[in-house]
Scaffold this motif. Structure first.
Motif, PDB file in Angstrom:
ATOM      1  N   UNK A 101      58.584 -12.061  -9.895  1.00  0.00           N
ATOM      2  CA  UNK A 101      59.584 -12.706  -9.080  1.00  0.00           C
ATOM      3  C   UNK A 101      59.062 -14.080  -8.515  1.00  0.00           C
ATOM      4  N   UNK A 102      57.744 -14.035  -8.008  1.00  0.00           N
ATOM      5  CA  UNK A 102      57.138 -15.438  -7.520  1.00  0.00           C
ATOM      6  C   UNK A 102      57.104 -16.307  -8.858  1.00  0.00           C
ATOM      7  N   UNK A 103      56.565 -15.707 -10.018  1.00  0.00           N
ATOM      8  CA  UNK A 103      56.681 -16.914 -11.030  1.00  0.00           C
ATOM      9  C   UNK A 103      57.853 -17.262 -11.438  1.00  0.00           C
ATOM     10  N   UNK A 104      58.778 -16.506 -11.511  1.00  0.00           N
ATOM     11  CA  UNK A 104      60.252 -17.029 -11.631  1.00  0.00           C
ATOM     12  C   UNK A 104      60.593 -18.239 -10.734  1.00  0.00           C
ATOM     13  N   UNK A 105      60.359 -18.000  -9.324  1.00  0.00           N
ATOM     14  CA  UNK A 105      60.835 -19.173  -8.366  1.00  0.00           C
ATOM     15  C   UNK A 105      59.897 -20.202  -8.335  1.00  0.00           C
ATOM     16  N   UNK A 106      58.819 -19.880  -8.435  1.00  0.00           N
ATOM     17  CA  UNK A 106      57.722 -21.199  -8.173  1.00  0.00           C
ATOM     18  C   UNK A 106      57.131 -21.626  -9.836  1.00  0.00           C
ATOM     19  N   UNK A 107      57.733 -21.086 -10.962  1.00  0.00           N
ATOM     20  CA  UNK A 107      56.997 -21.369 -12.074  1.00  0.00           C
ATOM     21  C   UNK A 107      57.015 -22.837 -12.693  1.00  0.00           C
ATOM     22  N   UNK A 108      58.198 -23.544 -11.991  1.00  0.00           N
ATOM     23  CA  UNK A 108      58.539 -24.656 -12.489  1.00  0.00           C
ATOM     24  C   UNK A 108      57.493 -25.723 -11.989  1.00  0.00           C
ATOM     25  N   UNK A 109      56.458 -25.469 -11.177  1.00  0.00           N
ATOM     26  CA  UNK A 109      55.501 -26.228 -10.598  1.00  0.00           C
ATOM     27  C   UNK A 109      54.374 -26.393 -11.712  1.00  0.00           C
TER      28      UNK A 109
END
Length: 200
Positions: A101-109
């Motif tokens: 879930x963290x990767x889905x929300x912050x993966x764009x960086x």
């Protein structure tokens, strides 16, 4: 109904190839969304990459569903019964779900995002399926209406793609939608493999 979705996916892929712009994108390194210029280039082209990944993954899930439906189910489906392994596996699955879930929300960086997050979430569900009684796993699968939910998310994703192509910055919601799509698709694949091939 499955043939309708197959046709929709194939037509969408053909339209994307026929009318998609595959020209080189000029990058302005003065106004970076992220600090890494390579990641900046990747973000500008991510939508094409993600669309094709999701289309191919959706066809794979559909193929597994169609093929496995014709296979006989084994008489008894065994799960891992060792208590310590079951506890440890659930512990790892929990952290995989939180991390995905963290990767889905912050993966764009950084390179990463919805698809890799969905694979991590699907891995967590696969781990849970290995240590849970299949009847309980199947009840959760049917109660969640995973087939219908996965198809609904696909429609939402295609709508988001139409919004992103003109240049709108919808990276985070698109990543979350792809995350849910891939995680649910992985759940479908795991369910069919265990149901028709067994676990051990």
């Amino acid at each position: 109904m499955r043939w309708v979705w197959t046709t929709v996916l194939i037509v969408f892929g053909i339209v994307l190839i026929a009318y998609g712009s595959f020209e080189k994108v000029s990058v302005d390194f003065k106004d970076l969304v992220v600090e890494n210029p390579i990641t900046q280039i990747y973000l500008l082209n991510r939508v094409y990459d993600t669309v094709f990944e999701v289309l191919i993954f959706s066809l794979a899930v559909l193929g597994v569903s169609l093929h496995m439906a014709y296979l006989p189910a084994p008489g008894e489906i065994k799960s891992i019964s060792d208590v310590s392994i079951r506890i440890f596996t659930r512990f790892i699955a929990f952290f995989l779900l939180v991390g995905s879930l963290y990767l889905a929300i912050e993966g764009h960086v950084s390179p990463g995002g919805g698809f890799s997050a969905g694979v991590a979430g699907g891995t967590a569900l696969a781990l849970i399926a290995m240590v849970e009684e299949f009847e309980s796993f199947e009840r959760k699968f049917e109660k969640a209406h995973v087939h219908s939910l996965e198809k609904m998310i696909m429609v939402v994703f295609l709508f988001f793609v139409l919004l992103i192509f003109p240049g709108r910055n919808l990276i985070v919601p698109a990543n979350v939608i792809v995350y849910l799509k891939v995680m649910l698709g992985s759940w479908i694949v795991v369910y069919y493999f265990i149901k028709h091939r067994g676990l051990l």
